[in-house]
Design a protein around this motif. Structure first.
Motif: not given
Length: 477
Positions: A449-477
């Motif tokens: 890290s910039s402060r001299g300590g340890a920096l642990l970074r996690v990269d995860l795939p973000a959900a696509s817009i299509a899946r978010l929209t489908a989830g919103d539609d399902a919630a509305v129904r």
């Protein structure tokens, strides 16, 4: 009901047969069907050929008789004597009466169509009758004001003899086909038999090191390679279990020994009645606090071992979730466990597909690990943002950082750097983090890290817009 039960019984009988028997039956059935089809085609061709030959012969004989009738007249033409079998002749006079040779069997009555030929309506006519009472080929040819007819009895004896011969040949082919199919099945399934014997031997001896010899080709080789790959995976799993058990026993030994010694000390002093005099109130409090810490450490280690030993992350199913909610919940839990550690959050809403409990445990382990190293006056910083198509989580501290020599092994089970031996922990936290991140299709890395300590970074795939929209539609129904 019995009609539907019969096919089920046949299917059960078929499924109980061995593969060798099935191949034999299939080969014999295929040959029988081929012979039957060949017999049908050959019979039709033979019948067509015999009929064509007979009709050509009748036309030739009729033309000879018609020529004689034109010269001598229908009433006076000399009819050939009946030879006892074979050809039959008849003359149809203009008045509709008929003449036949002496001793010749009676032909069927003159048909209406043949009468029209005699009356000049048409030049000739070929008739056939295949019934028992009218088994003739009759050819009628216009001649001398009437007509001449030449007939031949329809003889199926040649076809019948041919059919009998084909039947015998067919039975012989079916028997030979069954024998050949059995031999082919035995030869073709020999690698399967050896593979089965090898699998039974492995199951009986539990010897996972005994690879099955690679033989054959095509599907057999692929099957053997798949089983060898499965054995290799089982060997790796057994080795991993052995290492986990050995490492767990090693890690449990120290806290259990310390716990046992402290408890034995308390029991011994209590039995002597010198507990109050031998252990002042301050020392007794410190000892009890040590016992509580050791029990807590054992509980944490047991929970982490249970979590790590499971084959999957958890039984929960993946769902669309806001990773920011997970990070906030994990940071709140970490603060309650480490009240002296400050956690500075800088998170934005990022939606991912994952298992909430597993992700919360991974974030909690990251914050706990950073909290061990962070100075009292320096907070643990947790940042969550979107970077391209990834959700990026960063946890850093202001501690001494991770030595370059320790970076390759920082995610190994039970690995603890020399500088971390005196700190609480089991060495399983970051290993669990890596397993959770890998299961979610992400990646975890270590940096400074910039402060001299340890920096642990996690990269995860973000959900696509299509899946978010489908989830919103399902919630509305």
């Amino acid at each position: 009901m019995s009609g539907s039960a019969t096919p089920r019984r046949l299917r059960r009988w078929w499924h109980r047969r061995s593969l060798r028997t099935r191949l034999t039956v299939i080969a014999a059935t295929a040959i029988a069907a081929s012979v039957f089809m060949a017999f049908q085609v050959a019979s039709e061709l033979l019948d067509w050929e015999l009929r064509a030959t007979a009709e050509d012969q009748l036309r030739a004989d009729s033309r000879v008789l018609a020529a004689n009738a034109e010269r001598a007249g229908l009433a006076q033409v000399q009819l050939p004597p009946y030879p006892g079998s074979g050809r039959l002749v008849r003359v149809v006079l203009p008045d509709g009466s008929t003449r036949t040779p002496v001793g010749q069997p009676a032909l069927p009555p003159v048909s209406e169509a043949a009468g029209r030929v005699a009356r000049g309506a048409s030049a000739d006519l070929m008739e056939s009758g295949d019934s028992d009472d009218d088994g003739y080929f009759v050819y009628t040819l216009r001649a001398g004001g009437g007509a001449v007819q030449v007939a031949r009895v329809a003889d199926d004896s040649s076809i019948n003899r041919f059919g009998l011969g084909m039947l015998l040949i067919g039975l012989l082919c079916v028997v030979c086909g069954g024998l050949v199919g059995r031999a082919v099945a035995r030869t073709g399934l020999a690698p399967i038999d050896r593979l089965t014997a090898a699998a039974v031997r492995v199951a009986r001896t539990r010897d996972l090191d005994a690879d099955i010899p690679d033989e054959g080709g095509g599907e057999i080789r692929q099957l053997i390679q798949s089983i060898n790959d499965m054995l290799a995976a089982l060997r790796d799993s057994r080795q991993a279990q052995r290492l986990l058990a050995e490492d767990a026993a090693h890690e449990l030994k120290t806290p259990l020994t310390s716990l046992r010694l402290n408890i034995e000390l308390l029991i011994r002093l209590d039995r002597r009645g010198t507990l109050d005099s031998a252990l002042p109130s301050e020392s007794r409090t410190r000892l009890l606090n040590d016992l509580g810490a050791q029990v807590a450490e054992l509980s944490t280690l047991a929970a982490e071992l249970t979590d790590l030993a499971r084959g999957d992350i958890s039984d929960e199913s993946a769902e669309l979730l806001d990773l920011a909610d997970v990070v906030v919940a994990a940071a709140t839990q970490a603060c309650s466990r480490m009240p002296d550690v400050e956690v500075a959050l800088d998170v934005t809403s990022v939606w991912v597909s994952g298992r909430p409990a597993a992700l919360r445990r991974a974030v909690l382990n990251l914050v706990d690990n950073a909290g061990k190293w962070s100075p009292a006056d320096q907070p643990v910083r947790v940042r969550l943002r979107t970077e391209g198509a990834s959700a990026v989580l960063e946890v850093d501290d202001a501690g001494p950082g991770i030595d370059a020599a320790d970076v390759p092994r920082v995610f190994d089970r039970f690995y603890r750097a020399d500088s971390a031996r005196a700190l609480p922990g089991s060495g399983l936290g970051l290993s669990i983090v890596q397993r959770v991140v890998d299961a979610h299709g992400g990646q975890v890395t270590v940096g400074r890290s910039s402060r001299g300590g340890a920096l642990l970074r996690v990269d995860l795939p973000a959900a696509s817009i299509a899946r978010l929209t489908a989830g919103d539609d399902a919630a509305v129904r």
